[in-house]
Design a protein around this motif. Sequence first.
Motif: not given
Lengths: 106, 162, 642, 524, 504
Positions: A24-26, A30, A33, A99, B22-24, B26, B79-80, B83-87, C620
């Motif tokens: 799920a992470r970009r 991470l 990790m 991505d 989960i955290t945005r 890093v 943006e570090y 940083i968010s999750d991918n789609r 991913y």
Amino acid sequence: MVPLVYFQLLSAALFIIGLYGVMARRSAVLIIMSIELMLNAVNINLIAAASHREGWGSFVNFDGQIIAIFIITVAAAEVGLAMAIILRMYRNRATVNVDEIDLMKW
Amino acid sequence: MSWFLFIILAVFTLGGGLGVVITRNVVHAALFLLVSLVAVAGVYLILFAEFLALVQVLIYGGAIIIVLLFAIMLTRTAEYPYISDNRQWPLAAIAAAGVGVVLGAAFWINGVSQSTPNSPTFSELSNSLFTRWAIPFEVASLVLLVALIGAIIIARAGEDSR
Amino acid sequence: MQWAWLIPVFSFAAVPLIILFGKYLPGKGSPLAILAILGGFALFWVTLFGFLNATPDTEGCQTGEETGALTCSYQRTWFEAGFPGTDNDVDKRVRLTWGIIIDPLAIAMLGLATLVALMVQIYSLGYMRGDARFDWYYAFHALFIASMLTLVLADNFLLLYVAWELVGLCSYLLIGFWFERPEAREAAKKAFIVTRIGDVGLLVGILLLWSQVGSFSMADAFAAAQSGAIDHGVATMAALLLFLGAMGKSAQFPFHVWLPDAMEGPTPVSALIHAATMVAAGVYLVARAFPIFVASGDALLIVAIVGLVTALGAATIALVSTDLKRILAYSTISHLGLMMLSLGALGYTAAIFHLLAHGFSKALLFLGAGSVMHGTDELDIRKMGGLRKVMPITAILFSIGALSLGGIPILAGFWSKDEILIAVNEHLNPVFIVLTLLTALLSALYMARAMFVVFYGRLAESQEHAHESPPTMTITMSLLGVLALFFGFMAFNWPGDYEGIGSFLFYDHPEGFHFTWWLGILSTVLAVAAFAYAYLAYVRKSYPLAGIRGRCSGLLKVVENKYYLDEAYQWGVDRVVLVVSGFVAWLDRAVVNDVGVNGPANLVRHLGVALRLHVTGHVYSYALAMALGLIGLAIFWWIQST
Amino acid sequence: MPGLTDNLYLLTPEFALAGLAFLVFIIDLLLPEERKDLLGWLSVAGLLGVVALSLVMLPGKEATLYGGLLAVDGYSLFFKVFFLGLGVFIILSSIDYVKLHLNHPGEFYGLLLFSILGMNLMAQSRELLTAYISLELLSFSLYVMVAYALNNAKSNEGSLKYIIIGAFSSAILLYGISMVYSALGVTRFEGISAALSSITDLRPALWVGLALIMVGLGFKLAAVPFHMWAPDAYEGAPLPVTAYLAIASKAAAFALVLRLLSEAFVPAADRWDQWQIIVATLAALSMLVGNLVALAQRNLKRLMAYSSIGHVGYILAGAVALSTDSLLGANGIIFYLVGYSITSIVVFAALIAFFNATGQEEIPDLAGLADRQPFLAMAIAVSFFSLGGLPIFVGFTMKFYLFTAVANAGYLWLAGLAIFTSLVSLYYYLQVIRQMYIQPALAAPATDAADGPGEHPPAEPESEHTHTPSHHEPSGDYEPLPRPSALLLVVMVLGLVAVVGLGVYPAPLLELVEGASAAILPGG
Amino acid sequence: MTNFDQAVLLLIILVPLAGALLSMFLPRGRSEDAWYFAIFVSAITLVLSVVVFARYDFGAGGYQFVRTYEWLDAPLNIDLSLAMDGIAAPLVLLNGIVLFGAVLISQTIKHRTRDFFVLLLALGSGVYGVFVVQDLFFLFFFYELAVLPMYLLIGVWGSSTDFGSFMRTKEYGAMKLMLFLVAGSVLIWIGILALYVAAGQAGSPTFSIEALGELARAGHFSPAFQNWVFPLFMIGFGVLAGLWPFHTWSPDGHVAAPTGVSMLHAGVLMKLGAFGIIRVGMVLLPEGAAAWMPVLIVLGTVNVIYGAIAALSQRDLKYIIGYSSVSHMGYVLMGIATLHPVGLTGAVLQMFSHGIMTALMFAMVGAIYERSHIRDITVLNGLMKRMGTASFFFAVAGLASLGLPGLSGFVAEFMVFTGAFRTYLPLAVLAVIGAAITAVYILRLLARTFFGEADPRWEHLTDASPVEKTVGAAFALILLFVGVWPAPLTRVINTGVESVLLLF
């Protein structure tokens, strides 16, 4: 005493958290990790099993702990190497977001 | 008592883990990871694996987290922090849940067996490590060497000829 | 007599020699061909006398159980297929032979074929002089006659079929001899294809007989037919299938369309085709296979009907045609129809007799027409007239032929036609005899028309430069003329050993010469009247033809257009065959290939293109795929294990 | 443990190999930049020495070291020599490339030697952790080597994806090991097999653990659905590394899997009967996906990647045929591995030669190669025909052998699918051959590579009634390529001789192969 | 047996293969040398073929020149066992003749000549192999070897043609042909594996045709098994034999292929398919064969009629011959499907006869195309004037193909009809009608292209070269010889057919 199975469930939970993180992470960092979380889950499982395994087999079997030591070693090496590659990536492409790293596909 | 410790450690382990994924931010993630790893060391302790706990704290808490933090610093982008999750994260969640169900079921069906945890002594451990497991041990050292050389080659700055 | 097989072999042997060395030989190899056929002709006499002297004790000869006729045959194995040592078991084996049969029918045909061929070949020396492919002409000619002779001599159906097809091929080669002319090439093609359609029937018929009898031998087949071993229905079927082949070759309605077009070949070739080879083969086949037709009975009626329709229809067309050779061609068709009619009326002897008589006369007429062409380069009778003055020999000889075919007494054609009338009268419904007489009348009428318009009356201005043909042509014609004049007397029972053709050449029982007076007189009257009328109409011009034309213009138009058969066939080819073929070709390309072949190929390729999208390039999703795989594998593994 | 290290001398080749690698690192420091290709030669010489050493010391030896961690037997000897030989050929093919395109040659060869060591140990491991560590030694070297074109974004990207997925699957593999350990308490293959055949109520944790191990190994094999890293890593990596990935690392993974299956799973015949279908499913998926997706590729390396996924499918299908009764399956797999590797070496040597001459690696770039450099075209064509399974090349014989084994195991449908996908694979191999032999060499790179059956160029409206056959006389205006270097020529010629020789008369090789498989399947 | 007899079958395979290998080392660029060398090699094989055919003892029958070479022992048990029976003998002879002719006619190949002959000889070797091996592995090995060079032979030396409404490139033709044939071999391969497995279940896993045949006779293959395996062979080999509806590679392939390749391909390669059905399908799976023959004969009849009708409206010479091959292979399939001794003999003879006749046609079309660069029969005309010899030989081949007595086609077709007549009468009648349609398209073609007025457009055409004339004459003479005296062939074929049909 806490039965073995709860340690195993804890390990499984940590494993899937790591698994989720990888998927799920970009950021590549991470993701690494998250993989570390998975490896830790492995270790919990191994050590819990090794600790609860007295008398099984022909000798007192604590192979699980040995394996855990190896895993920690390899994990460290892996992180080091992965970070080096991520760094190189960052230098070449100015990003570590997986991505955006899709020059090659299909 | 051990139940209490176990639950506390489990909460920290999983909480830290969840924090990582989960955290945005890093850097926060790295710190969450630290929390989780240390809690894992605690788990080792209640399993009487003192040596492993020690190794865990030293290598993970000491080395790996530092490397990760360095990497984060070195690859900092604008943006570090956000940083968010991918789609595909919902899919990822489903897949992870699926794996969790499989693993959990496997363990649960395995059954609850009552036994007292025990652990080898340091000397037993090291004896085994350097006799029976000598070959993997040596190979592991080569793995480290390879990683080291590789990291040096790859990460060394100023490699821009050819 | 055993050496009769050499008769065709002479000519066969001449073929490669002429082709290979013709260029270097004197006369471009033509003497070779003539010598070969001359040898055949000589051997014919040897064979004839050998046969006349033969008795059932002679080697290879026996008397037919039913007919009492003497038949001689000689075989050699050609090749065998299937399991050895299981003779005559149709499910195990087939043994194929080269074999000859010598009986009166064969001998009669041999005589006709060798003689006419000899005449035609000598005639061609003059007619074809200077042609660029002179050597090829003689090679084909030799092959043609050799095939025909083989056909005549064949003692088994397979060999007959072999020769039959070769005859077809040679007619193709000779009709299309001047292949540079599109008409010639089309005519040749048409001849081959139309006859080939009939051949399908022939081959199937032969195979049908084989599967009943277990052998291709004619003798076996006839014995089976006569003994009733062959079921009546099968016999009818087989007979009709054989007749289908004969219809193609003998240009019976509705397969007659190729024959008029076959005029595009050199005229001597037409003479050969019309008199002695190609078209005679059909009649010969029916005569040869007569036991089967008789065993069937029903088949004979069909033969008769087809014959009559052909005879009448062709005669009408001949009457209005303006091309000399076409008139002759339709006349041939008409007479072939008469022969078939005769066979259908059990007039076996009559049919063969007419075949011979017609053969000589028609050969004469064609050679005459060739002579006319040679002299005038013209074939349209409307542009001719009075050629008697410039080509006297040709005129006389042509007239003999015309009179003979027209049925003027004492000429050959009269006697043979009379035999046919008798047979029809005796064995068939009265309607047949009326129509047959009508045909006879028409026959006389168109022959008279051709004769008078071309040779008599005032010399057409355009023809003044015409000249008589060289001796090679006139001499051969004269010989044929003699035959046309006197051959009819062969029918009589002369004093001495000769008991008439009816006792030499017979089916079932020998028959002496007989003559039905009212029919003879009636036919004579009709013929003479026709000639008289034609003389008045075309030479004296005292009879107003235009009036008749005006009154029957509609009918005339139909007849002049040959009953629109060619158009119908053309429509069939264009609108049915080619459309079907085009459809199949399209189907093959658009459906079988583009859909059936490219379709799956494209499907697989597009599958590949679509499938590759799963490698998204995002690491991913690789992990996701692995996780899903992991779930699947773990569950699968678990299920398998319990 | 008494006698634990009695037979330590049997590991001499491994120690020698490690020593050789260190030697290369050291000499690297001493050599001037322009003489670094000597390191390649040194490695080759060293490898040959180790081969000789192994052949002198090891034949006939049967021993288990360290209480069952490592085996020295016919199987490991066979693969040892095989891997060392592959190493020789890979290095020979890379010397020019490295000189032309890569920095740090010393480390390159050193890492390569380490990875060969890892492969050797993989073939010898009889215990999960040892196998894992050996595998990581191989993997780590590969991660680095894939990234070796340091400033090439694709190389970075390939390496990053490779290491992420590699670490991820390592984690899964390890989790599997941990589950097996927690269920059985042993990680040695023979222990697993004993447990599988004896324990009546086996536990789900064991099943799932074994499944996880298969996932981890599936990654290494690039079996579908664990294959997706492979095309990217292949495409990104420098060509010799791609070759190495496609050939050696795959063979090593199979050496490990084959021993694992044969020693741990197959003896438990009842269990193995149940699990064959799972392996068969993986095999079927790999064949289908690999070969189908390869149809749509333009990049040669990527094409080879997908094609190798397809070949993995075939070999996995062969794994279905493993049984204690018959050596057919094991023989087939090993024979296939050897044949596939040799053929691929020829392909990659030719591609390296082509890349060295032109710097191109897309399929359309090959247009007119048959005119520009006939030998290269011939080498590629022959090896593609071989990979497509046509005689007289080894590809045919090896496929026939392997598929016979599969069918004989009762999986005729799988053999049928394998044969069918071979047909599909032939299509894309032919597309490449078409480029080389039929397309004329163009000044500008050709446009569309993918028009096979079904695509017609639009019909010319003005061509009314006649068809006009176009004459494709080759225009003389192509540039001949420089001759491939002698080194690559030697590699290709030797490879081609082997491709044809093994295709026509494989019996001697199969005798050796049988010795190897008899060591892991003693009952067969 | 003499030493020669023992080695001859191996030689016959190895000589062209060795020739191919040696050719690779000829100096590049001197195309004549490669041609001469190929002539030399194919002449040797021709001599060997003739000798081996002549030495076949048709009185004794059965398999002769038997020789087995160990190749691979247990567990696979593959031997290179060579033997020739009465069915293979004429086909070996055919291959010798056509290969030699194809090599001769390929004088016109000037581009990459050496490679061309390498591939051509390899192809020939594969064909020989299929005919004489007695082991399924090697049968398949040589079968694929015969298919393999086709792609390059067509792709590199072929020609693309624009037909206005559609286009057939040589790439397309080559690819389609290759994929089709390999797709067929997929089925064959599966069938071979199934046989091996079944033999294993019967206790003796083997690929040997002889051993499998014994198992079959002993009833070890159940009818159900035979019923599902036979269609694999029937369709698999049938693809190469041009079995409808899997024939479509054939016309397109021929259109694209160069002359020599077309000759070999239509002449010999298509026969491999029919031969495979007999040798593998019928011998090893008699009950399956018996059950499926009605299907095969129906398809064969469709082949005959469909091919002929489709040929009727083609405009390209090679398309016509291609479809005519489809049609004629239909007779072969019909003959096989009759299971009648005469029909089967006819089928084998038809293979021989069609091989020669179609090779001759392609050779002459090649000669015309070489000079005019066009094959459209609506454009070409009056060629008889300009290319008399070529036209003549083409006409001979055409007449043979329409079943003219005196030429070999007739004898063969006649026997097929005979066999079919006893077994499937309505279809036999249809096949005879098909032969009549053949006459239509052949004559139409002859009329359009060769006869008619000389066209000034074609004035520049020269007649066939001496080489082409020689090939044409030789082939035409063979057609004539077999047509007049087929016994030398049929007596050999009979023995082979008998041993096959004794199984039924």
